[in-house]
Design an enzyme around this catalytic site. Structure first.
Site, mmCIF file in Angstrom:
data_model
loop_
_atom_site.group_PDB
_atom_site.id
_atom_site.type_symbol
_atom_site.label_atom_id
_atom_site.label_comp_id
_atom_site.label_asym_id
_atom_site.label_seq_id
_atom_site.Cartn_x
_atom_site.Cartn_y
_atom_site.Cartn_z
ATOM 1 N N LYS A 43 0.821 -1.186 0.000
ATOM 2 C CA LYS A 43 0.000 0.000 0.000
ATOM 3 C C LYS A 43 0.864 1.248 0.000
ATOM 4 O O LYS A 43 0.410 2.326 -0.354
ATOM 5 C CB LYS A 43 -0.890 0.021 1.270
ATOM 6 C CG LYS A 43 -1.722 -1.209 1.464
ATOM 7 C CD LYS A 43 -2.318 -1.235 2.880
ATOM 8 C CE LYS A 43 -3.018 -2.568 3.089
ATOM 9 N NZ LYS A 43 -3.155 -2.887 4.497
ATOM 10 N N GLY A 44 2.095 1.085 0.438
ATOM 11 C CA GLY A 44 2.962 2.239 0.684
ATOM 12 C C GLY A 44 3.161 3.173 -0.496
ATOM 13 O O GLY A 44 3.342 4.364 -0.321
ATOM 14 N N GLU A 99 7.428 2.611 -6.406
ATOM 15 C CA GLU A 99 7.561 2.109 -5.029
ATOM 16 C C GLU A 99 7.751 3.249 -4.040
ATOM 17 O O GLU A 99 8.184 4.344 -4.416
ATOM 18 C CB GLU A 99 8.797 1.198 -4.957
ATOM 19 C CG GLU A 99 8.473 -0.281 -4.890
ATOM 20 C CD GLU A 99 7.977 -0.741 -3.526
ATOM 21 O OE1 GLU A 99 7.344 0.057 -2.793
ATOM 22 O OE2 GLU A 99 8.200 -1.922 -3.214
ATOM 23 N N ASP A 100 7.425 2.982 -2.797
ATOM 24 C CA ASP A 100 7.671 3.970 -1.755
ATOM 25 C C ASP A 100 9.130 3.971 -1.308
ATOM 26 O O ASP A 100 9.756 5.008 -1.211
ATOM 27 C CB ASP A 100 6.744 3.727 -0.543
ATOM 28 C CG ASP A 100 6.758 2.275 -0.061
ATOM 29 O OD1 ASP A 100 7.401 1.418 -0.702
ATOM 30 O OD2 ASP A 100 6.114 1.991 0.966
ATOM 31 N N ASP A 103 14.628 -1.037 0.470
ATOM 32 C CA ASP A 103 15.407 -1.258 1.682
ATOM 33 C C ASP A 103 16.459 -2.330 1.378
ATOM 34 O O ASP A 103 17.485 -2.034 0.777
ATOM 35 C CB ASP A 103 14.413 -1.666 2.776
ATOM 36 C CG ASP A 103 15.022 -1.733 4.161
ATOM 37 O OD1 ASP A 103 16.025 -1.061 4.413
ATOM 38 O OD2 ASP A 103 14.493 -2.474 5.009
ATOM 39 N N LYS A 131 17.078 3.390 0.714
ATOM 40 C CA LYS A 131 18.022 3.179 1.834
ATOM 41 C C LYS A 131 19.165 2.335 1.306
ATOM 42 O O LYS A 131 19.235 1.131 1.559
ATOM 43 C CB LYS A 131 17.328 2.399 2.956
ATOM 44 C CG LYS A 131 16.464 3.190 3.880
ATOM 45 C CD LYS A 131 16.121 2.315 5.085
ATOM 46 C CE LYS A 131 14.797 2.699 5.675
ATOM 47 N NZ LYS A 131 14.355 1.757 6.718
ATOM 48 N N PHE A 152 14.220 3.992 10.373
ATOM 49 C CA PHE A 152 12.854 3.636 10.019
ATOM 50 C C PHE A 152 12.050 4.917 9.808
ATOM 51 O O PHE A 152 12.009 5.792 10.667
ATOM 52 C CB PHE A 152 12.201 2.776 11.107
ATOM 53 C CG PHE A 152 10.875 2.242 10.664
ATOM 54 C CD1 PHE A 152 10.798 1.122 9.847
ATOM 55 C CD2 PHE A 152 9.699 2.895 11.020
ATOM 56 C CE1 PHE A 152 9.575 0.654 9.400
ATOM 57 C CE2 PHE A 152 8.467 2.427 10.578
ATOM 58 C CZ PHE A 152 8.407 1.302 9.767
ATOM 59 N N VAL A 153 11.440 5.028 8.631
ATOM 60 C CA VAL A 153 10.681 6.237 8.301
ATOM 61 C C VAL A 153 9.203 5.908 8.104
ATOM 62 O O VAL A 153 8.837 4.764 7.839
ATOM 63 C CB VAL A 153 11.224 6.914 7.014
ATOM 64 C CG1 VAL A 153 12.636 7.435 7.225
ATOM 65 C CG2 VAL A 153 11.182 5.956 5.822
ATOM 66 N N ASP A 159 3.891 3.387 6.519
ATOM 67 C CA ASP A 159 3.171 3.258 7.782
ATOM 68 C C ASP A 159 4.077 3.000 8.972
ATOM 69 O O ASP A 159 5.180 2.458 8.848
ATOM 70 C CB ASP A 159 2.163 2.119 7.693
ATOM 71 C CG ASP A 159 2.851 0.761 7.690
ATOM 72 O OD1 ASP A 159 3.634 0.498 6.759
ATOM 73 O OD2 ASP A 159 2.633 -0.025 8.637
ATOM 74 N N ARG A 165 0.051 6.909 7.401
ATOM 75 C CA ARG A 165 0.339 6.966 5.961
ATOM 76 C C ARG A 165 -0.083 8.309 5.380
ATOM 77 O O ARG A 165 0.360 8.710 4.326
ATOM 78 C CB ARG A 165 -0.422 5.854 5.219
ATOM 79 C CG ARG A 165 0.016 4.436 5.567
ATOM 80 C CD ARG A 165 -0.710 3.456 4.654
ATOM 81 N NE ARG A 165 -0.620 2.076 5.104
ATOM 82 C CZ ARG A 165 0.374 1.246 4.792
ATOM 83 N NH1 ARG A 165 1.354 1.663 4.039
ATOM 84 N NH2 ARG A 165 0.377 0.005 5.222
HETATM 85 P P1 IMP Z 1 12.862 -4.568 0.992
HETATM 86 O O1 IMP Z 1 12.348 -5.842 0.425
HETATM 87 O O2 IMP Z 1 13.769 -4.798 2.177
HETATM 88 O O3 IMP Z 1 13.509 -3.660 -0.031
HETATM 89 O O4 IMP Z 1 11.645 -3.855 1.653
HETATM 90 C C1 IMP Z 1 10.825 -3.026 1.023
HETATM 91 C C2 IMP Z 1 9.565 -2.803 1.828
HETATM 92 O O5 IMP Z 1 9.824 -2.772 3.241
HETATM 93 C C3 IMP Z 1 9.005 -1.464 1.501
HETATM 94 O O6 IMP Z 1 8.176 -1.529 0.369
HETATM 95 C C4 IMP Z 1 8.276 -1.116 2.762
HETATM 96 O O7 IMP Z 1 6.988 -1.673 2.736
HETATM 97 C C5 IMP Z 1 9.070 -1.759 3.862
HETATM 98 N N1 IMP Z 1 9.985 -0.805 4.508
HETATM 99 C C6 IMP Z 1 11.328 -0.801 4.462
HETATM 100 N N2 IMP Z 1 11.849 0.211 5.170
HETATM 101 C C7 IMP Z 1 10.800 0.894 5.685
HETATM 102 C C8 IMP Z 1 10.695 2.072 6.512
HETATM 103 O O8 IMP Z 1 11.671 2.725 6.935
HETATM 104 N N3 IMP Z 1 9.427 2.460 6.805
HETATM 105 C C9 IMP Z 1 8.320 1.802 6.382
HETATM 106 N N4 IMP Z 1 8.373 0.699 5.612
HETATM 107 C C10 IMP Z 1 9.607 0.248 5.263
HETATM 108 MG MG MG Z 2 6.507 -0.797 -0.570
#
Ligand code: IMP
Ligand code: MG
Length: 180
Positions: A43-44, A99-100, A103, A131, A152-153, A159, A165
């Site tokens: 949803k982000g 994407e939001d 990470d 990140k 963490f943001v 969220d 959000r």
């Molecule tokens: P990844 O698979 O580790 O790249 O994670 C991506 C997903 O983790 C993002 O789409 C977010 O939903 C969640 N996520 C990662 N870091 C944060 C953060 O700082 N705040 C909120 N959601 C996060």
């Molecule tokens: Mg996301």
């Protein structure tokens, strides 16, 4: 309460607006005359998606996908499950994933592998936040709004335990004195 002593603004609404406009101009230039198909990861990504869409000057369609990573909400496990698949096929289309945040990169690594098997003409990634220092899998990101530190943001689509959000800015959580 939207803003309290735990909330520190990392990226202001105006900075987001400005950067979104720049990204939209860049994307509009590169997809001029092409069939642009945006895929938003729920949803982000929705808040960024709708603001980006309204700044794009090229025609484009949109579809949604929802994923969840197994494990806790703040640590990505690298195992991704599709909760909602796309409504439409993407073969022969110019797909841009919106994407939001990226990470560890596991979510997008998995997603792009699945989507590539469906033979889009092109597949690119646009993320509001990156990140970079947390990356565990190397994935090429084509458009980045802001590089951020390993904190963490939340806000602007992201969220904190499913809340906040709606904040118009990106915030970092700041623990209060005595654990308040
Ligand atoms: P990844 O698979 O580790 O790249 O994670 C991506 C997903 O983790 C993002 O789409 C977010 O939903 C969640 N996520 C990662 N870091 C944060 C953060 O700082 N705040 C909120 N959601 C996060
Ligand atoms: Mg996301």
């Amino acid at each position: 309460m939207l803003v309290d002593h735990h909330t520190e603004i990392l990226i202001t609404a105006e900075q987001i607006r400005q950067r979104t406009r720049e990204l939209a101009q860049e994307i509009s230039g590169e997809y001029e005359g092409k069939d642009l198909h945006l895929i938003c990861v729920l949803k982000g990504g929705v808040v960024f998606l709708v603001d980006l869409m309204r700044e794009l000057t090229v025609p484009h369609s949109v579809d949604f996908m929802a994923t969840s990573s197994y494990g806790s909400s703040t640590e990505s496990s690298g195992v991704v499950r599709i909760l909602k698949d796309l409504d439409e096929p993407i073969a022969g289309r110019n797909v841009l994933i919106v994407e939001d945040i990226i990470d560890t990169g596991h979510t997008l690594d998995y997603l792009t592998r699945i989507l590539r098997e469906r033979n889009p003409s092109s597949l690119r990634i646009c993320t509001l936040l990156d990140k970079r220092e947390r990356r565990e899998v190397d994935i090429p990101v084509d458009y980045v709004g802001f590089d951020i530190a390993n904190k963490f943001v939340y806000g602007y689509g992201l969220d904190l335990d499913q809340l906040y959000r709606n904040l118009p800015f990106v915030a970092v959580f700041k623990p209060g004195p005595y654990g308040t």
